[in-house]
Design a protein around this motif. Structure first.
Motif, PDB file in Angstrom:
ATOM      1  N   GLY A   1       0.821  -1.201   0.000  1.00  0.00           N
ATOM      2  CA  GLY A   1       0.000   0.000   0.000  1.00  0.00           C
ATOM      3  C   GLY A   1       0.852   1.246   0.000  1.00  0.00           C
ATOM      4  O   GLY A   1       1.388   1.626  -1.035  1.00  0.00           O
ATOM      5  N   PRO A   2       1.028   1.893   1.174  1.00  0.00           N
ATOM      6  CA  PRO A   2       1.785   3.139   1.193  1.00  0.00           C
ATOM      7  C   PRO A   2       3.269   2.946   0.858  1.00  0.00           C
ATOM      8  O   PRO A   2       3.942   3.877   0.434  1.00  0.00           O
ATOM      9  CB  PRO A   2       1.612   3.647   2.614  1.00  0.00           C
ATOM     10  N   ASP A   3       3.792   1.767   1.111  1.00  0.00           N
ATOM     11  CA  ASP A   3       5.234   1.535   0.937  1.00  0.00           C
ATOM     12  C   ASP A   3       5.487   0.423  -0.065  1.00  0.00           C
ATOM     13  O   ASP A   3       4.631  -0.409  -0.312  1.00  0.00           O
ATOM     14  CB  ASP A   3       5.863   1.062   2.257  1.00  0.00           C
ATOM     15  N   ARG A   4       6.736   0.458  -0.584  1.00  0.00           N
ATOM     16  CA  ARG A   4       7.234  -0.707  -1.307  1.00  0.00           C
ATOM     17  C   ARG A   4       8.532  -1.136  -0.638  1.00  0.00           C
ATOM     18  O   ARG A   4       9.365  -0.308  -0.297  1.00  0.00           O
ATOM     19  CB  ARG A   4       7.545  -0.360  -2.754  1.00  0.00           C
ATOM     20  N   PHE A   5       8.675  -2.422  -0.430  1.00  0.00           N
ATOM     21  CA  PHE A   5       9.933  -2.950   0.102  1.00  0.00           C
ATOM     22  C   PHE A   5      10.679  -3.585  -1.067  1.00  0.00           C
ATOM     23  O   PHE A   5      10.159  -4.473  -1.734  1.00  0.00           O
ATOM     24  CB  PHE A   5       9.687  -4.014   1.183  1.00  0.00           C
ATOM     25  N   LEU A   6      11.894  -3.098  -1.299  1.00  0.00           N
ATOM     26  CA  LEU A   6      12.701  -3.673  -2.367  1.00  0.00           C
ATOM     27  C   LEU A   6      13.790  -4.526  -1.750  1.00  0.00           C
ATOM     28  O   LEU A   6      14.503  -4.072  -0.855  1.00  0.00           O
ATOM     29  CB  LEU A   6      13.376  -2.580  -3.196  1.00  0.00           C
ATOM     30  N   THR A   7      13.898  -5.752  -2.227  1.00  0.00           N
ATOM     31  CA  THR A   7      15.018  -6.576  -1.821  1.00  0.00           C
ATOM     32  C   THR A   7      16.052  -6.472  -2.932  1.00  0.00           C
ATOM     33  O   THR A   7      15.751  -6.759  -4.091  1.00  0.00           O
ATOM     34  CB  THR A   7      14.587  -8.039  -1.630  1.00  0.00           C
ATOM     35  N   CYS A   8      17.258  -6.024  -2.565  1.00  0.00           N
ATOM     36  CA  CYS A   8      18.288  -5.809  -3.577  1.00  0.00           C
ATOM     37  C   CYS A   8      19.527  -6.629  -3.264  1.00  0.00           C
ATOM     38  O   CYS A   8      19.875  -6.815  -2.104  1.00  0.00           O
ATOM     39  CB  CYS A   8      18.698  -4.344  -3.621  1.00  0.00           C
ATOM     40  N   ALA A   9      20.163  -7.130  -4.304  1.00  0.00           N
ATOM     41  CA  ALA A   9      21.393  -7.893  -4.121  1.00  0.00           C
ATOM     42  C   ALA A   9      22.584  -6.975  -4.337  1.00  0.00           C
ATOM     43  O   ALA A   9      22.582  -6.158  -5.256  1.00  0.00           O
ATOM     44  CB  ALA A   9      21.427  -9.051  -5.104  1.00  0.00           C
ATOM     45  N   LEU A  10      23.564  -7.105  -3.428  1.00  0.00           N
ATOM     46  CA  LEU A  10      24.802  -6.357  -3.623  1.00  0.00           C
ATOM     47  C   LEU A  10      25.767  -7.273  -4.352  1.00  0.00           C
ATOM     48  O   LEU A  10      26.077  -8.355  -3.863  1.00  0.00           O
ATOM     49  CB  LEU A  10      25.406  -5.973  -2.275  1.00  0.00           C
ATOM     50  N   PRO A  11      26.240  -6.884  -5.525  1.00  0.00           N
ATOM     51  CA  PRO A  11      27.132  -7.775  -6.272  1.00  0.00           C
ATOM     52  C   PRO A  11      28.447  -8.012  -5.542  1.00  0.00           C
ATOM     53  O   PRO A  11      29.092  -9.042  -5.747  1.00  0.00           O
ATOM     54  CB  PRO A  11      27.344  -7.039  -7.594  1.00  0.00           C
ATOM     55  N   THR A  12      28.852  -7.089  -4.671  1.00  0.00           N
ATOM     56  CA  THR A  12      30.147  -7.221  -4.010  1.00  0.00           C
ATOM     57  C   THR A  12      30.276  -8.517  -3.230  1.00  0.00           C
ATOM     58  O   THR A  12      31.244  -9.241  -3.378  1.00  0.00           O
ATOM     59  CB  THR A  12      30.406  -6.032  -3.069  1.00  0.00           C
ATOM     60  N   ASP A  13      29.301  -8.807  -2.369  1.00  0.00           N
ATOM     61  CA  ASP A  13      29.443 -10.030  -1.561  1.00  0.00           C
ATOM     62  C   ASP A  13      28.173 -10.876  -1.585  1.00  0.00           C
ATOM     63  O   ASP A  13      27.955 -11.701  -0.720  1.00  0.00           O
ATOM     64  CB  ASP A  13      29.836  -9.683  -0.134  1.00  0.00           C
ATOM     65  N   ARG A  14      27.317 -10.648  -2.545  1.00  0.00           N
ATOM     66  CA  ARG A  14      26.099 -11.441  -2.754  1.00  0.00           C
ATOM     67  C   ARG A  14      25.110 -11.380  -1.584  1.00  0.00           C
ATOM     68  O   ARG A  14      24.210 -12.191  -1.502  1.00  0.00           O
ATOM     69  CB  ARG A  14      26.446 -12.914  -3.005  1.00  0.00           C
ATOM     70  N   SER A  15      25.297 -10.429  -0.653  1.00  0.00           N
ATOM     71  CA  SER A  15      24.312 -10.282   0.418  1.00  0.00           C
ATOM     72  C   SER A  15      23.168  -9.416  -0.111  1.00  0.00           C
ATOM     73  O   SER A  15      23.276  -8.803  -1.179  1.00  0.00           O
ATOM     74  CB  SER A  15      24.954  -9.625   1.638  1.00  0.00           C
ATOM     75  N   THR A  16      22.060  -9.396   0.610  1.00  0.00           N
ATOM     76  CA  THR A  16      20.930  -8.595   0.156  1.00  0.00           C
ATOM     77  C   THR A  16      20.634  -7.493   1.172  1.00  0.00           C
ATOM     78  O   THR A  16      20.941  -7.626   2.355  1.00  0.00           O
ATOM     79  CB  THR A  16      19.656  -9.433  -0.029  1.00  0.00           C
ATOM     80  N   VAL A  17      20.045  -6.423   0.690  1.00  0.00           N
ATOM     81  CA  VAL A  17      19.594  -5.362   1.578  1.00  0.00           C
ATOM     82  C   VAL A  17      18.128  -5.073   1.235  1.00  0.00           C
ATOM     83  O   VAL A  17      17.678  -5.350   0.136  1.00  0.00           O
ATOM     84  CB  VAL A  17      20.415  -4.065   1.428  1.00  0.00           C
ATOM     85  N   THR A  18      17.429  -4.551   2.230  1.00  0.00           N
ATOM     86  CA  THR A  18      16.038  -4.184   1.994  1.00  0.00           C
ATOM     87  C   THR A  18      15.930  -2.676   1.992  1.00  0.00           C
ATOM     88  O   THR A  18      16.589  -1.992   2.778  1.00  0.00           O
ATOM     89  CB  THR A  18      15.135  -4.778   3.088  1.00  0.00           C
ATOM     90  N   LEU A  19      15.091  -2.209   1.112  1.00  0.00           N
ATOM     91  CA  LEU A  19      14.967  -0.777   0.898  1.00  0.00           C
ATOM     92  C   LEU A  19      13.491  -0.447   1.011  1.00  0.00           C
ATOM     93  O   LEU A  19      12.653  -1.171   0.493  1.00  0.00           O
ATOM     94  CB  LEU A  19      15.454  -0.508  -0.526  1.00  0.00           C
ATOM     95  N   ARG A  20      13.179   0.624   1.738  1.00  0.00           N
ATOM     96  CA  ARG A  20      11.768   0.973   1.872  1.00  0.00           C
ATOM     97  C   ARG A  20      11.532   2.260   1.105  1.00  0.00           C
ATOM     98  O   ARG A  20      12.189   3.264   1.371  1.00  0.00           O
ATOM     99  CB  ARG A  20      11.450   1.154   3.342  1.00  0.00           C
ATOM    100  N   GLN A  21      10.608   2.238   0.151  1.00  0.00           N
ATOM    101  CA  GLN A  21      10.336   3.416  -0.652  1.00  0.00           C
ATOM    102  C   GLN A  21       8.856   3.731  -0.633  1.00  0.00           C
ATOM    103  O   GLN A  21       8.028   2.857  -0.341  1.00  0.00           O
ATOM    104  CB  GLN A  21      10.763   3.159  -2.099  1.00  0.00           C
ATOM    105  N   GLY A  22       8.537   4.955  -0.947  1.00  0.00           N
ATOM    106  CA  GLY A  22       7.139   5.353  -1.042  1.00  0.00           C
ATOM    107  C   GLY A  22       6.470   4.694  -2.240  1.00  0.00           C
ATOM    108  O   GLY A  22       7.141   4.148  -3.122  1.00  0.00           O
ATOM    109  N   ALA A  23       5.138   4.752  -2.281  1.00  0.00           N
ATOM    110  CA  ALA A  23       4.400   4.083  -3.339  1.00  0.00           C
ATOM    111  C   ALA A  23       4.617   4.734  -4.699  1.00  0.00           C
ATOM    112  O   ALA A  23       4.373   4.130  -5.733  1.00  0.00           O
ATOM    113  CB  ALA A  23       2.909   4.069  -3.002  1.00  0.00           C
ATOM    114  N   SER A  24       5.096   5.994  -4.687  1.00  0.00           N
ATOM    115  CA  SER A  24       5.274   6.697  -5.956  1.00  0.00           C
ATOM    116  C   SER A  24       6.451   6.133  -6.744  1.00  0.00           C
ATOM    117  O   SER A  24       6.495   6.248  -7.966  1.00  0.00           O
ATOM    118  CB  SER A  24       5.479   8.182  -5.697  1.00  0.00           C
ATOM    119  N   ALA A  25       7.403   5.527  -6.044  1.00  0.00           N
ATOM    120  CA  ALA A  25       8.544   4.938  -6.734  1.00  0.00           C
ATOM    121  C   ALA A  25       8.080   3.768  -7.578  1.00  0.00           C
ATOM    122  O   ALA A  25       7.173   3.049  -7.194  1.00  0.00           O
ATOM    123  CB  ALA A  25       9.585   4.478  -5.713  1.00  0.00           C
ATOM    124  N   ARG A  26       8.657   3.620  -8.762  1.00  0.00           N
ATOM    125  CA  ARG A  26       8.206   2.547  -9.646  1.00  0.00           C
ATOM    126  C   ARG A  26       9.373   1.665 -10.072  1.00  0.00           C
ATOM    127  O   ARG A  26       9.650   1.559 -11.260  1.00  0.00           O
ATOM    128  CB  ARG A  26       7.541   3.129 -10.904  1.00  0.00           C
TER     129      ARG A  26
END
Lengths: 375, 300
Positions: free
Chosen positions: A314-339
């Motif tokens: 709804g109001p947020d989007r959670f993006l799971t992103c991979a870091l190529p450096t060490d293959r770990s992932t991070v989560t990013l919280r963005q507003g709904a306007s981000a596409r």
């Protein structure tokens, strides 16, 4: 009066060879709403039971107000407890359930017996008990349920009866052991509001045990986060979220969980996070950097990351992103306007003032940002 | 599948379901008929005749056998004895078992030992055990009387003094049911949530008596009802100890023993059948009465 401070001094407890609590010191102020939070098995329930007197500590003492109650029976501590199972007496009506704490304290044993009691109990006292029961029932809006048996009530209604039974005799403090965990999600959110409102209205001391950080964050004045039988951090919900004292606290509080990245401070204290140099200064050595999902920024330069998954809330989007450096992932919280879309490449920036630094021992490491003092 | 497709199929399914259902209930129904219903019908048939075992002819006598029973001093005595026996065995057998269960439950390490000790009589053959009791209670050889005389009292002739016969049998009866009842109560006690006892303590139930009255006793309601009903039935069925220890002498007949004598020793099959029906009626009335009366109070 429902306002008493509660102090624990050096409380330890073992069950057999298992140490459950280790040297706990905790002061709960008068009228405070304090939550004991932690994973199951962290000792929070045992601590509550020790305060209640249902469990005796191996060492240490419990004070209610100025009185040392360590050796006192639960019935003499004037505390009320709400159990996860509600623990209503199934053979009694709601009215009798709520009246029980009063009858136990005011009436003698013979006066409480079924037939004989009616002759022995003074009418005025019984009338007073009735009045108190009605008042408690009104407070929790269960007057229409007074003549039912607990078996005929829904979970939420039972919860209210358990609360009414707790508050009917104005105890020194209320102890609550995961009182909302048997309710469905919607009702839980509703009861959270009601509990917080009840706390404000009564001005009473509440000690609230939960494994649910949302409950703790939304209702508490202060939170004691427990890990492995110790209080890892004691502070306001904001303290715990904004300034976690240890890596464990940072990991526990916050949903989605905090992002952790390997970092290093060189001989001069300049911190590099995942290979990127920053303007943060800290004591030299290996570090772990924590950054909340909502604090990560995207821009034209920074850590390269590939979007693996997009969760819409709804109001947020959670993006799971991979870091190529060490293959770990991070989560990013963005507003709904981000596409963003799966497969997009992003550049992630860590705002220096939002980074939490932890040493290899898991303790928070003080940091400075070149030119000014940071968190 | 749509509703239209279902509708024509429905009667056919019902038609198949009936015979199939009958096949499924048949074993239980046949067994019930063979084991319970038919014997009772045959018994009722016998009870209104003067049939004697092995006789070639018999006559229909109507309710004569039932009238005779209540004028028969032996049967009336047996009735009185059984009533006394039940009055002694039921309350003691139930409440002593509850007391023992409460004590045994509190034991951590020795619990298994006590459970076994009290349960052993249930597994033992009562006929054999009756012989052991005969020895224990013997006026000169028995250890019980040895203890009584050691304490400075006169020896008691438990199985000789007519006034003591039924109480002595009751004592053995209690010993026999105690272990089973205790196990039932232990199961009931285990099922009581600890939270309830904790809640009672928080609510001010300081003494164990308070907690027992507030939580334990009401929560044991269903167990207690079951224990009372089964104990009553076994009390009314007392037979082995009478047959082995007293053989009904000195007026110590009980219901079952009296009808055993009539039916199998004196071969008065018709009369014995009437006594059996009376016995059945008593047990049935008591069980139904207890169940109806208590059921309403113990289930929440």
């Amino acid at each position: 009066m429902s306002q008493q401070s509660i102090d624990l001094r050096g409380v330890s407890k073992s069950f057999g060879a298992t140490r459950v609590l280790e040297d706990i010191d905790l002061s709960v102020k008068e009228g405070e709403f304090l939550s004991l939070v932690g994973m199951s098995g962290c000792g929070k329930s045992t601590l509550l039971r020790i305060i209640a007197g249902l469990e005796a500590p191996d060492r240490g003492s419990v004070f209610i107000g100025a009185a040392d109650v360590t050796a006192r029976d639960p019935s003499d501590r004037n505390l009320a407890m709400v159990f996860q199972s509600y623990a209503l007496y199934p053979h009694m009506s709601v009215r009798q359930n709520i009246a029980t704490p009063l009858r136990m304290r005011i009436l003698t044993l013979p006066a409480r017996l079924p037939l004989l009691g009616r002759l022995l109990a003074p009418t005025a006292v019984l009338a007073q008990i009735d009045t108190d029961v009605s008042k408690a029932a009104e407070t929790l809006q269960i007057t229409h349920l007074l003549d039912r048996k607990p078996g005929q009530l829904s979970g939420g209604q039972r919860q209210r009866v358990a609360l009414a039974r707790a508050l009917v005799r104005q105890p020194a403090a209320f102890l609550m052991d995961e009182p909302l965990s048997n309710l469905d999600a919607k009702l839980r959110a509703h009861m959270r509001d009601e509990l917080a409102a009840l706390h404000r209205r009564l001005g009473a001391t509440f000690i609230y045990v939960t494994h649910d950080q949302t409950e703790a964050m939304t209702m508490s004045d202060r939170i004691a986060l427990m890990i492995d039988g110790r209080i890892e951090q004691l502070g306001t919900p904001d303290d715990l979220y904004q300034r976690p004292a240890t890596l464990a606290v940072a990991r526990f509080i916050g949903s989605p969980t905090i992002n952790l990245l390997p970092a290093e401070a060189d001989g001069e204290g300049r911190v590099t996070i995942a290979g990127q140099s920053t303007s943060i200064l800290a004591r030299p050595g290996p570090l772990t950097v924590g950054i909340r999902p909502e604090d990560l920024e995207t821009g034209d330069e920074g850590l390269a990351a590939e979007v693996l998954r997009v969760e819409t809330h709804g109001p947020d989007r959670f993006l799971t992103c991979a870091l190529p450096t060490d293959r770990s992932t991070v989560t990013l919280r963005q507003g709904a306007s981000a596409r963003p879309a799966r497969g997009d490449m992003l550049k992630l920036r860590i705002p220096p003032e939002r980074a939490h630094l932890f040493g290899s021992d898991g303790q928070r490491v003080p940091a400075r940002i070149t030119g000014r003092v940071a968190a | 599948m749509t509703d239209a497709a279902l509708t024509p199929a429905a009667p056919a399914r019902g038609a198949i379901a009936l015979p199939r259902g009958l096949i499924f209930v048949a074993p239980a129904v046949l067994l019930m008929l063979a084991i319970y219903i038919l014997p009772i019908v045959v018994l009722t048939g016998f009870s209104i005749t003067d049939y004697r075992l092995g006789a070639l002819r018999w006559e229909f006598v109507g309710l004569q056998n039932f009238r005779a029973a209540f004028q028969d001093p032996v049967f009336v005595r047996a009735l009185a004895n059984t009533a006394l026996y039940a009055v002694l065995v039921i309350p003691t057998g139930v409440f002593l078992a509850l007391g023992i269960a409460l004590l045994v439950q509190g034991r951590r390490h020795s619990r298994a030992l006590w459970e076994t000790a009290y349960f052993l009589p249930v597994t033992a053959t009562l006929v054999a055990m009756a012989t052991v009791w005969q020895f224990l209670l013997h006026p000169t050889l028995g250890p019980v009387n040895a203890a009584i005389t050691w304490a400075g009292f006169d020896p008691v002739s438990f199985l000789g003094n007519p006034a003591l016969l039924i109480p002595t049998l009751a004592l053995i009866g209690i010993w026999q049911v105690l272990g089973f009842n205790m196990v039932l109560f232990l199961a009931g006690l285990t099922a009581i949530p600890n939270d309830l006892l904790d809640a009672a303590r928080m609510d001010g139930a300081r003494s164990p008596i308070d907690r027992f009255l507030t939580v334990t006793w009401p929560m044991l309601g269903p167990t207690t009802m079951f224990v009372i009903v089964t104990t009553s039935i076994s009390a009314f069925k007392v037979f082995e100890t009478v047959a082995v220890l007293t053989k009904g002498r000195s007026g110590s007949e009980t219901l079952l023993y009296a009808l055993y004598l009539e039916g199998f020793e004196y071969s008065n099959t018709g009369y014995a059948a009437a006594l059996t029906l009376i016995f059945l009626a008593i047990v049935l009335v008591l069980s139904i009465g207890q169940t109806l009366r208590m059921d309403r109070r113990v289930h929440y």
